[in-house]
Design a protein around this motif. Structure first.
Motif, PDB file in Angstrom:
ATOM      1  N   VAL A 135      30.765  39.740  12.286  1.00  0.00           N
ATOM      2  CA  VAL A 135      31.598  40.285  11.215  1.00  0.00           C
ATOM      3  C   VAL A 135      31.055  39.873   9.853  1.00  0.00           C
ATOM      4  O   VAL A 135      30.882  40.701   8.949  1.00  0.00           O
ATOM      5  CB  VAL A 135      33.065  39.824  11.365  1.00  0.00           C
ATOM      6  CG1 VAL A 135      33.895  40.256  10.149  1.00  0.00           C
ATOM      7  CG2 VAL A 135      33.684  40.384  12.642  1.00  0.00           C
ATOM      8  N   ALA A 136      30.761  38.573   9.704  1.00  0.00           N
ATOM      9  CA  ALA A 136      30.276  38.070   8.413  1.00  0.00           C
ATOM     10  C   ALA A 136      28.925  38.672   8.050  1.00  0.00           C
ATOM     11  O   ALA A 136      28.670  38.983   6.878  1.00  0.00           O
ATOM     12  CB  ALA A 136      30.184  36.544   8.452  1.00  0.00           C
ATOM     13  N   GLY A 137      28.053  38.859   9.044  1.00  0.00           N
ATOM     14  CA  GLY A 137      26.753  39.458   8.773  1.00  0.00           C
ATOM     15  C   GLY A 137      26.877  40.882   8.271  1.00  0.00           C
ATOM     16  O   GLY A 137      26.222  41.278   7.295  1.00  0.00           O
ATOM     17  N   LYS A 138      27.736  41.663   8.927  1.00  0.00           N
ATOM     18  CA  LYS A 138      27.929  43.042   8.479  1.00  0.00           C
ATOM     19  C   LYS A 138      28.547  43.071   7.086  1.00  0.00           C
ATOM     20  O   LYS A 138      28.160  43.892   6.231  1.00  0.00           O
ATOM     21  CB  LYS A 138      28.799  43.799   9.486  1.00  0.00           C
ATOM     22  CG  LYS A 138      28.084  44.049  10.800  1.00  0.00           C
ATOM     23  CD  LYS A 138      28.846  44.981  11.721  1.00  0.00           C
ATOM     24  CE  LYS A 138      27.990  45.298  12.951  1.00  0.00           C
ATOM     25  NZ  LYS A 138      28.569  46.352  13.796  1.00  0.00           N
ATOM     26  N   MET A 139      29.501  42.173   6.851  1.00  0.00           N
ATOM     27  CA  MET A 139      30.107  42.092   5.528  1.00  0.00           C
ATOM     28  C   MET A 139      29.098  41.699   4.459  1.00  0.00           C
ATOM     29  O   MET A 139      29.174  42.156   3.313  1.00  0.00           O
ATOM     30  CB  MET A 139      31.237  41.055   5.529  1.00  0.00           C
ATOM     31  CG  MET A 139      32.541  41.493   6.138  1.00  0.00           C
ATOM     32  SD  MET A 139      33.774  40.197   5.926  1.00  0.00           S
ATOM     33  CE  MET A 139      33.903  40.111   4.140  1.00  0.00           C
ATOM     34  N   ALA A 140      28.165  40.811   4.814  1.00  0.00           N
ATOM     35  CA  ALA A 140      27.250  40.243   3.822  1.00  0.00           C
ATOM     36  C   ALA A 140      26.462  41.321   3.094  1.00  0.00           C
ATOM     37  O   ALA A 140      26.341  41.297   1.863  1.00  0.00           O
ATOM     38  CB  ALA A 140      26.290  39.268   4.503  1.00  0.00           C
ATOM     39  N   SER A 141      25.938  42.287   3.847  1.00  0.00           N
ATOM     40  CA  SER A 141      25.174  43.352   3.201  1.00  0.00           C
ATOM     41  C   SER A 141      26.079  44.284   2.398  1.00  0.00           C
ATOM     42  O   SER A 141      25.698  44.770   1.328  1.00  0.00           O
ATOM     43  CB  SER A 141      24.386  44.142   4.246  1.00  0.00           C
ATOM     44  OG  SER A 141      23.352  43.335   4.785  1.00  0.00           O
ATOM     45  N   LEU A 142      27.294  44.523   2.906  1.00  0.00           N
ATOM     46  CA  LEU A 142      28.243  45.343   2.156  1.00  0.00           C
ATOM     47  C   LEU A 142      28.630  44.665   0.845  1.00  0.00           C
ATOM     48  O   LEU A 142      28.621  45.286  -0.227  1.00  0.00           O
ATOM     49  CB  LEU A 142      29.497  45.608   2.991  1.00  0.00           C
ATOM     50  CG  LEU A 142      29.326  46.484   4.230  1.00  0.00           C
ATOM     51  CD1 LEU A 142      30.635  46.521   5.017  1.00  0.00           C
ATOM     52  CD2 LEU A 142      28.897  47.886   3.848  1.00  0.00           C
ATOM     53  N   MET A 143      28.981  43.364   0.923  1.00  0.00           N
ATOM     54  CA  MET A 143      29.396  42.639  -0.276  1.00  0.00           C
ATOM     55  C   MET A 143      28.230  42.465  -1.249  1.00  0.00           C
ATOM     56  O   MET A 143      28.396  42.560  -2.467  1.00  0.00           O
ATOM     57  CB  MET A 143      29.978  41.266   0.097  1.00  0.00           C
ATOM     58  CG  MET A 143      31.265  41.330   0.909  1.00  0.00           C
ATOM     59  SD  MET A 143      32.626  42.167   0.047  1.00  0.00           S
ATOM     60  CE  MET A 143      32.701  43.700   0.976  1.00  0.00           C
TER      61      MET A 143
END
Length: 366
Positions: A135-143
């Protein structure tokens, strides 16, 4: 066993440690479950759903902690919760003790029998950390992409660009679960992505499965320095099991980067892999140093609690059941993988990496 599920009170945390479906399973096995009123609301679960599952609802956190043999949480206890615990109580949650001496000392002084999600290891994998890492990895690129926006202090570059314009260049430190997820999303946005890692076997795997706009490089200090001047987003996902994260980008190295670039520190719970990082919240997610935007939210998956709660509890429930069935005294013998999850027990530290981080002696479970 009496199991307590308190409402998470860390800033901007909306996950819950047990779903109503999980509550029903624990109760079916003969355990009593106390759930604090409103504990599941942030994840989309009503009090009525817990009552239907057979849980007992309590409005008072102090009563819940006082009554429970085991506390099951999502995030580490914060200082305002320390006084609620009773001596020799079982605690099962994310702890991240290597970056938190105060919490480590509290658990030892209170003789808490603390088991952590993030250190539980099965065949070299970390099954209770991996869902949140994804979850955090996918969020990281979005954020990272969002905070390239000029109104956030970023350079104003659209990650995927459009016809006739530049795309963002993204460097991902670490090719594990979080790094792979970050690369997939960054590549999907259309950015040019480079994953750096020291595990050649992992790099071979990533090279085979990643799309054509993802490159892989062996990680070294010089490799990172050479890439930094060209990067628009850097995502740090480095993890050393249970230990404090090494600082791969120093304060001095920020001068190599373009102003308005973004650092996303997924590793912040373990101390962060950028020297200039410090924990932030979803309400105030970024700060700027040397012209570089830093995103260092310490509970990134809390932004998407519905997805995160399901992903987490799918992984943790079997181990919650084991602790409830065998108790802290016997679970490590009956379920040997729980040895890796054990951090403190009756005033003794059982995690060497945490001991090394804080200069505290530790023991090996026998």
């Amino acid at each position: 066993m009496i199991i307590g599920v308190p409402k998470e009170i860390k800033t901007d945390e909306y996950r819950v440690s047990v779903t109503p479906a999980g509550a029903a399973e624990l109760i079916k096995e003969g355990h009593t479950l106390y759930v604090q009123n409103g504990a599941g609301e942030g994840s989309g679960f009503s009090d009525a759903e817990y009552e239907k599952a057979g849980a007992v609802l309590l409005s008072d956190a102090a009563e819940l902690f006082r009554s429970a043999d085991m506390i099951v949480k999502v995030k580490e206890p914060i200082p305002s919760e320390y006084g609620l615990f009773k001596e020799k109580q079982i605690l099962f949650t994310y702890l991240h003790l290597a970056a938190d001496r105060v919490q480590t000392e509290f658990l030892l002084e209170k003789k808490i029998r603390a088991f952590s999600y993030e250190t539980l290891e099965v065949n070299g994998n970390l099954p209770l950390l991996e869902p949140m890492s994804e979850v955090a990895g996918k969020m990281a690129s979005l954020m990272g992409s969002v905070h390239l926006g000029k109104y956030h202090g970023g350079s104003g570059l659209l990650a995927g660009g459009v016809v006739g314009t530049h795309k963002a260049k993204v460097m991902i430190l670490g090719g594990g679960v979080a790094g792979k997820a970050a690369a997939e999303v960054a590549a999907g946005l259309g950015a040019d992505v480079t994953i750096v890692d020291i595990n050649m076997e992992r790099l071979h795997y990533l090279n085979d499965v990643m799309p054509s706009n993802v490159a892989t490089l062996y990680s070294s200090h010089q490799t990172i320095k050479d890439l930094l001047p060209h990067c628009d987003i850097v995502v740090g996902t480095v993890l050393i099991h249970g230990a404090k994260t090494p600082k791969l980008i120093t304060k001095e190295m920020l001068c190599l980067m373009k102003k308005g670039s973004v650092l996303v520190d997924v590793s912040i719970d373990q101390g962060g892999c950028f020297e200039t990082s410090h924990p932030t919240t979803h309400t105030h997610p970024t700060f700027i140093k040397e012209g570089i935007v830093h995103y260092c939210v310490s509970n990134m998956p809390g932004a998407y609690p519905h997805t995160s709660t399901y992903a987490l509890t799918n992984a943790t429930l079997k181990y919650v059941k084991a602790l409830a069935r065998y108790g802290a005294q016997n679970v490590c013998k009956e379920v040997p993988v729980m040895i890796s999850s054990l951090n403190t027990y009756d005033g003794v530290l059982y995690n060497k990496a945490v001991g090394d981080a804080h200069g505290i002696s530790s023991k090996t479970f026998v």
